[in-house]
Write an enzyme that holds these catalytic residues in place. Structure first.
Site, mmCIF file in Angstrom:
data_model
loop_
_atom_site.group_PDB
_atom_site.id
_atom_site.type_symbol
_atom_site.label_atom_id
_atom_site.label_comp_id
_atom_site.label_asym_id
_atom_site.label_seq_id
_atom_site.Cartn_x
_atom_site.Cartn_y
_atom_site.Cartn_z
ATOM 1 N N HIS A 206 0.860 -1.122 -0.005
ATOM 2 C CA HIS A 206 0.085 -0.139 0.004
ATOM 3 C C HIS A 206 0.811 1.272 -0.074
ATOM 4 O O HIS A 206 1.560 1.561 1.032
ATOM 5 C CB HIS A 206 -0.860 -0.085 1.142
ATOM 6 C CG HIS A 206 -1.819 1.224 1.359
ATOM 7 N ND1 HIS A 206 -2.021 1.942 2.427
ATOM 8 C CD2 HIS A 206 -2.875 1.672 0.532
ATOM 9 C CE1 HIS A 206 -2.823 2.752 2.352
ATOM 10 N NE2 HIS A 206 -3.256 2.520 0.944
ATOM 11 N N ARG A 207 0.903 1.970 -1.121
ATOM 12 C CA ARG A 207 1.770 3.081 -1.374
ATOM 13 C C ARG A 207 3.305 2.663 -1.066
ATOM 14 O O ARG A 207 4.157 3.509 -0.688
ATOM 15 C CB ARG A 207 1.297 4.253 -0.195
ATOM 16 C CG ARG A 207 0.031 4.675 -0.418
ATOM 17 C CD ARG A 207 -0.657 5.721 0.308
ATOM 18 N NE ARG A 207 -2.033 5.681 0.488
ATOM 19 C CZ ARG A 207 -2.809 6.470 1.506
ATOM 20 N NH1 ARG A 207 -2.093 7.069 2.128
ATOM 21 N NH2 ARG A 207 -4.024 6.462 1.611
ATOM 22 N N GLU B 62 1.177 -0.407 -4.879
ATOM 23 C CA GLU B 62 0.081 0.279 -5.154
ATOM 24 C C GLU B 62 0.725 1.681 -5.107
ATOM 25 O O GLU B 62 1.417 1.920 -3.982
ATOM 26 C CB GLU B 62 -1.002 -0.239 -4.150
ATOM 27 C CG GLU B 62 -2.425 0.872 -4.074
ATOM 28 C CD GLU B 62 -2.426 1.856 -3.472
ATOM 29 O OE1 GLU B 62 -3.357 2.666 -3.715
ATOM 30 O OE2 GLU B 62 -1.762 2.250 -2.735
ATOM 31 N N ASP C 292 -0.668 6.196 -5.919
ATOM 32 C CA ASP C 292 -1.536 7.215 -6.374
ATOM 33 C C ASP C 292 -1.160 8.071 -7.181
ATOM 34 O O ASP C 292 0.177 8.523 -7.212
ATOM 35 C CB ASP C 292 -2.064 7.733 -5.220
ATOM 36 C CG ASP C 292 -2.689 6.885 -3.924
ATOM 37 O OD1 ASP C 292 -3.757 6.292 -4.125
ATOM 38 O OD2 ASP C 292 -1.756 6.595 -3.145
ATOM 39 N N HIS D 285 -0.661 10.717 -2.945
ATOM 40 C CA HIS D 285 -1.870 10.484 -2.617
ATOM 41 C C HIS D 285 -2.913 11.546 -2.314
ATOM 42 O O HIS D 285 -3.939 11.675 -3.283
ATOM 43 C CB HIS D 285 -2.156 9.605 -1.341
ATOM 44 C CG HIS D 285 -3.370 9.494 -0.656
ATOM 45 N ND1 HIS D 285 -4.313 10.209 -0.041
ATOM 46 C CD2 HIS D 285 -4.193 8.272 -1.114
ATOM 47 C CE1 HIS D 285 -5.458 9.746 0.078
ATOM 48 N NE2 HIS D 285 -5.491 8.298 -0.455
ATOM 49 N N GLU E 269 -3.485 4.256 -8.796
ATOM 50 C CA GLU E 269 -5.048 4.672 -8.477
ATOM 51 C C GLU E 269 -5.074 6.197 -9.011
ATOM 52 O O GLU E 269 -4.392 6.958 -8.778
ATOM 53 C CB GLU E 269 -5.243 4.800 -6.863
ATOM 54 C CG GLU E 269 -6.331 5.115 -6.511
ATOM 55 C CD GLU E 269 -6.836 4.829 -5.229
ATOM 56 O OE1 GLU E 269 -7.802 5.493 -4.932
ATOM 57 O OE2 GLU E 269 -6.203 4.014 -4.515
ATOM 58 N N LYS F 257 -7.349 9.134 -8.332
ATOM 59 C CA LYS F 257 -8.100 9.660 -7.153
ATOM 60 C C LYS F 257 -9.548 10.306 -7.646
ATOM 61 O O LYS F 257 -10.429 9.634 -7.338
ATOM 62 C CB LYS F 257 -7.413 10.800 -6.428
ATOM 63 C CG LYS F 257 -5.926 10.213 -6.054
ATOM 64 C CD LYS F 257 -5.958 9.024 -5.322
ATOM 65 C CE LYS F 257 -6.840 9.102 -3.857
ATOM 66 N NZ LYS F 257 -6.899 7.787 -3.392
ATOM 67 N N ASP G 82 -0.037 -2.312 4.494
ATOM 68 C CA ASP G 82 1.404 -1.639 4.653
ATOM 69 C C ASP G 82 2.363 -2.389 5.165
ATOM 70 O O ASP G 82 3.340 -1.578 5.097
ATOM 71 C CB ASP G 82 0.834 -0.615 5.943
ATOM 72 C CG ASP G 82 -0.188 0.575 5.431
ATOM 73 O OD1 ASP G 82 -0.403 0.817 4.363
ATOM 74 O OD2 ASP G 82 -0.818 0.969 6.556
#
Length: 240
Positions: free
Chosen positions: A6-7, A33, A35, A48, A107, A109, A229
């Site tokens: 995650h990120r 992943e 953003d 993000h 991703e 947004k 995470d």
């Protein structure tokens, strides 16, 4: 079951930075992943929030900065002094480093605040070559549908928040016409819902899974991937 950082490995390094991405890779993640936001000059910045305030030493909306200006900001010190000087990456640099070496879950947004973002992402991915392991997701289903219409070879994922633990059959049937994945908050999942989504020829990701017991339970329920995470909690082994 795919392990998706995650990120990046955002429990160990500042989110959406190369430090976090490298940590996720070394901890055994199958995917990273991340953003993206459009900049003032139409580039794709990996961040993000729509503002830089939380994760950099700057202030203001991402869309008011050029990519060159964003790269001057410190995106690491907020997390730890040891990450001072870490920069906001450009999506092109991420693709250059990782494309076809590790999965990427990119991703969007919102296309409403970023007109043209689907075209920008699609052109960039096309330049590096389409891959089943370069996926684009969004809560904005229209953005994924637009991307599919423009670039049908790019796998899409729709983030959803089911009401009362249910998803309408018609909604899933529609999503399956332009996406391959549905991504759901892990607390909303159960074996029936996972199987129901998969019966519509869609795969299921769960976010954000930071408990080992939760991850193992989801694995037992045949989830297709978990976003976490802590990639090391679930990966079988680290990668060099």
């Amino acid at each position: 079951m795919h392990i998706i950082g995650h990120r990046g490995a955002s429990a160990y390094a500042p989110e959406n930075t190369f430090a976090a991405f490298e940590k996720a890779r070394k901890l055994g993640a199958d995917f990273i992943e991340l953003d993206v936001q459009l900049t003032k000059d139409g580039e794709l910045a990996v961040i993000h929030d729509d503002k830089v305030d939380r994760t950099t030493n700057g202030t203001g909306f991402v869309r008011h900065f050029t990519m060159k200006e964003l790269k001057k900001l410190d995106a690491g010190s907020w997390f730890s002094p040891s990450f001072q000087g870490e920069k906001i990456p450009e999506l092109e640099d991420v693709l250059h480093k990782y494309h076809k070496k590790i999965g990427l879950l990119i991703e969007i947004k919102s296309s409403r605040t970023q007109p043209g973002v689907e075209q920008a992402i699609g052109r960039l991915i096309e330049r590096y070559g389409f891959s089943n392991n370069t996926i684009v997701q969004s809560f904005d289903a229209d953005a994924i549908m637009t991307l599919h219409n423009l670039y049908p070879s790019i796998p899409g994922a729709v983030l959803m928040r089911p009401r009362f633990g249910m998803l309408p059959h018609g909604r899933l049937r529609h999503i399956a016409t332009f996406a391959r994945y549905v991504s759901l908050k892990h607390t909303m999942l159960n074996p029936f819902l996972i199987n129901f989504v998969q019966s519509h020829n869609l795969k299921v990701f769960a976010w954000t899974v930071n408990g080992l017991k939760t991850g193992l339970r989801l694995q037992g329920w045949k989830i297709d991937g978990i976003i976490t995470d802590y990639p090391d909690y679930f990966a079988k082994e680290g990668k060099a």
